[in-house]
Design a protein around this motif. Structure first.
Motif, short mmCIF file in Angstrom:
data_model
loop_
_atom_site.label_atom_id
_atom_site.label_comp_id
_atom_site.label_asym_id
_atom_site.label_seq_id
_atom_site.Cartn_x
_atom_site.Cartn_y
_atom_site.Cartn_z
N LEU A 2 69.71 45.80 -0.43
CA LEU A 2 70.20 45.73 1.04
C LEU A 2 71.31 45.21 1.67
CD1 LEU A 2 67.12 44.17 2.10
CD2 LEU A 2 67.57 46.90 1.49
N GLU A 3 72.25 45.96 1.90
CA GLU A 3 73.68 45.07 2.70
C GLU A 3 73.33 44.36 3.49
OE1 GLU A 3 76.50 46.92 1.94
OE2 GLU A 3 76.38 49.01 1.71
N GLU A 4 74.19 43.35 2.48
CA GLU A 4 74.53 41.99 3.59
C GLU A 4 75.01 41.63 4.68
OE1 GLU A 4 76.23 39.35 -0.18
OE2 GLU A 4 74.05 39.82 -1.33
N TYR A 5 76.01 42.83 4.43
CA TYR A 5 77.05 42.79 5.80
C TYR A 5 76.34 43.53 6.81
CZ TYR A 5 80.64 39.97 3.34
OH TYR A 5 81.58 39.42 2.57
N ASN A 6 77.23 42.95 8.50
CA ASN A 6 76.66 44.65 9.05
C ASN A 6 77.45 45.72 9.25
OD1 ASN A 6 79.09 43.55 10.03
ND2 ASN A 6 78.89 43.46 12.18
N TRP A 7 77.55 47.07 10.18
CA TRP A 7 77.27 48.26 9.81
C TRP A 7 79.76 47.99 10.16
CZ3 TRP A 7 80.82 50.37 13.98
CH2 TRP A 7 80.68 52.19 13.53
N ALA A 8 80.08 47.24 10.76
CA ALA A 8 80.69 46.78 10.97
C ALA A 8 82.36 46.19 9.78
CB ALA A 8 81.68 46.63 11.85
N GLY A 9 81.08 45.26 9.13
CA GLY A 9 82.13 44.50 8.40
C GLY A 9 82.42 42.44 8.40
N ASN A 10 82.50 42.85 9.90
CA ASN A 10 83.13 41.74 10.58
C ASN A 10 81.85 40.76 10.20
OD1 ASN A 10 80.82 43.24 12.21
ND2 ASN A 10 81.80 41.47 13.82
N LEU A 11 80.87 40.37 10.37
CA LEU A 11 79.79 39.74 10.23
C LEU A 11 78.91 40.05 8.55
CD1 LEU A 11 78.46 37.27 11.29
CD2 LEU A 11 76.61 38.99 12.28
N ARG A 12 78.85 38.57 7.76
CA ARG A 12 77.75 38.96 6.63
C ARG A 12 76.71 37.41 7.31
NH1 ARG A 12 80.22 37.27 0.33
NH2 ARG A 12 77.71 37.30 -0.79
N TYR A 13 75.64 38.70 6.68
CA TYR A 13 74.53 38.02 7.30
C TYR A 13 74.42 36.26 6.18
CZ TYR A 13 73.32 42.20 9.76
OH TYR A 13 73.44 43.34 10.79
#
Length: 418
Positions: A2-13
């Motif tokens: 699963l992706e650890e970042y949001n769609w824009a890549g400006n936030l790492r969960y």
């Protein structure tokens, strides 16, 4: 993985664990045992609204065919379904939704929870179509509510604070066709003098601009073909000129991924969004903010923002101005009066954008702008609570339904629950 970042890549969960339950029962067990949990959808939020200090759950495996109720004119869908996929299901059966957002790639649950909208003077945002919800509450129980339930209007736009939504029932209507016409270089003076006429010229209207210069660069009209079409095939539109070829909202960009234009009628599902479902949105190439306010202040808002054009221009890709009707959902950005929205697509320069947002929010403050819950803004709880008449009622509801704060994250602490 699963992706650890949001769609824009400006936030790492920051979640310690990301789970993907395959059944509602599995989700119930996860929620019941987790001290902290949040749901994430298609990751199209530009802030930390979906983040969790503990467990994050992704609902993509909670699938199932939509259930059509033709007598009630509703469809019940799994929360994680994308609007574009639901639209395909409905079109095949001769039905439609009343509205779509700019991108059809977003999940139904995520869009509803944040009051994501679409546009049109007489059109409510996407959340206004919700007739019923099923959600997993903090104790792992399954709760079903509908428009007859107490506090339902506080539960639809929930920001994920009340539980994890598993199924949603939406109002539908018979299918209709839409044509899309684009006009270029409409003078700002004409927009100011004729704002209501321009935004009521079609079922859904969007004004695209850099905010600088004498003209708004593009106006997109999405017209239902079962209604009057006063500007269909016209060459002139309030001083603007009909586009000679399909347009992208950003100048110089190919329109190949945009929805069908040039006045060619077609299904609502292929016209109400700005972009095609087959198109994969750019990742990391943009940031977004949006502010909504009473439509009566539209021209004043335009004047304030155009007065800041020199500050805005270095960071801006495009600004979109659109309208929608008011509603009675407690935390909807359209609660109360009919609204105008100023949507900003920014260059990926977050520190600079956030510094500018503080100045914009201060300049717009007399107009009481409400920021889109899923996009970048800097307002916090003291300012936000003044903008929503039912803000305190929602806080009380959240504390009743989640007394130990299982669904509370840093976003909710900062903006709503204190």
């Amino acid at each position: 993985m699963l992706e650890e970042y949001n769609w824009a890549g400006n936030l790492r969960y920051s979640a310690a664990e990301i789970a993907q339950p395959a059944t509602v029962e599995e989700l119930q067990a996860l929620v019941a045992s987790a001290p902290s949990v949040r749901a994430v959808g298609t990751r199209h939020s530009f802030n930390d609204i979906a983040d969790s200090a503990g467990l994050m759950v992704n609902l993509e495996k909670l699938t199932g065919a939509p259930v059509l109720d033709e007598a009630a004119l509703t469809v019940t869908v799994p929360a994680g379904i994308r609007y574009g996929d639901l639209a395909g299901f409905l079109v095949e059966r001769g039905y439609a939704l009343h509205n779509l957002a700019s991108l059809p790639h977003i999940s139904v649950a995520g869009a509803v929870a944040t009051a994501t909208h679409g546009s049109g003077n007489r059109n409510g945002n996407l959340a206004t179509a919700v007739a019923a919800l099923e959600l997993v509450t903090a104790d792992g129980e399954l709760l079903q509510v509908d428009r007859s339930s107490p506090d339902f209007n506080g539960m639809v736009v929930s920001l994920g604070a009340l539980g994890i939504v598993t199924r949603i029932t939406l109002d539908i209507q018979p299918a209709y066709e839409v044509r899309q016409d684009v006009f270029t270089d409409v003078p700002w003076s004409s927009v100011a003098e004729n704002f209501d006429e321009i935004t009521s010229a079609a079922y859904s209207v969007s004004i695209f601009s850099s905010l600088a210069g004498p003209n708004a660069s593009q106006v997109w009209l999405k017209s239902r073909t079962d209604a009057e079409l006063p500007y269909a095939g016209k060459v002139d539109f309030f001083g603007g000129t009909a586009a000679a070829e399909p347009m992208h909202p950003l100048p110089g960009i190919s329109a190949v991924n945009c929805s069908q234009q040039m006045g060619m009628p077609g299904p609502w599902s292929d016209r109400l969004s700005h972009f095609r479902l087959a198109f994969t949105p750019s990742n990391g190439d943009e940031l977004q903010s949006e502010y909504l306010m009473d439509r009566r202040f539209a021209v004043e808002g335009i004047e304030i923002l155009r007065g800041m054009a020199a500050q805005i221009a270095p960071l801006l890709q495009v600004c979109e101005i659109r309208t929608m009707s008011g509603d009675d959902l407690w935390l909807s950005t359209n609660y109360g009066p009919d609204s105008v929205a100023f949507h900003f697509t920014w260059k990926p320069m977050q520190a600079d954008v956030e510094a500018l947002l503080r100045r914009m929010e201060a300049a717009l403050a007399p107009l009481r702008p409400r920021p889109h819950w899923g996009k970048l803004f800097t307002l916090q709880r003291p300012q936000l609570q003044e903008l929503y008449p039912r803000f305190g009622d929602f806080s009380d509801l959240a504390r009743r339904m989640d007394p130990r704060g299982k669904f509370v994250n840093s976003f909710l602490t900062r903006t709503v629950l204190g």
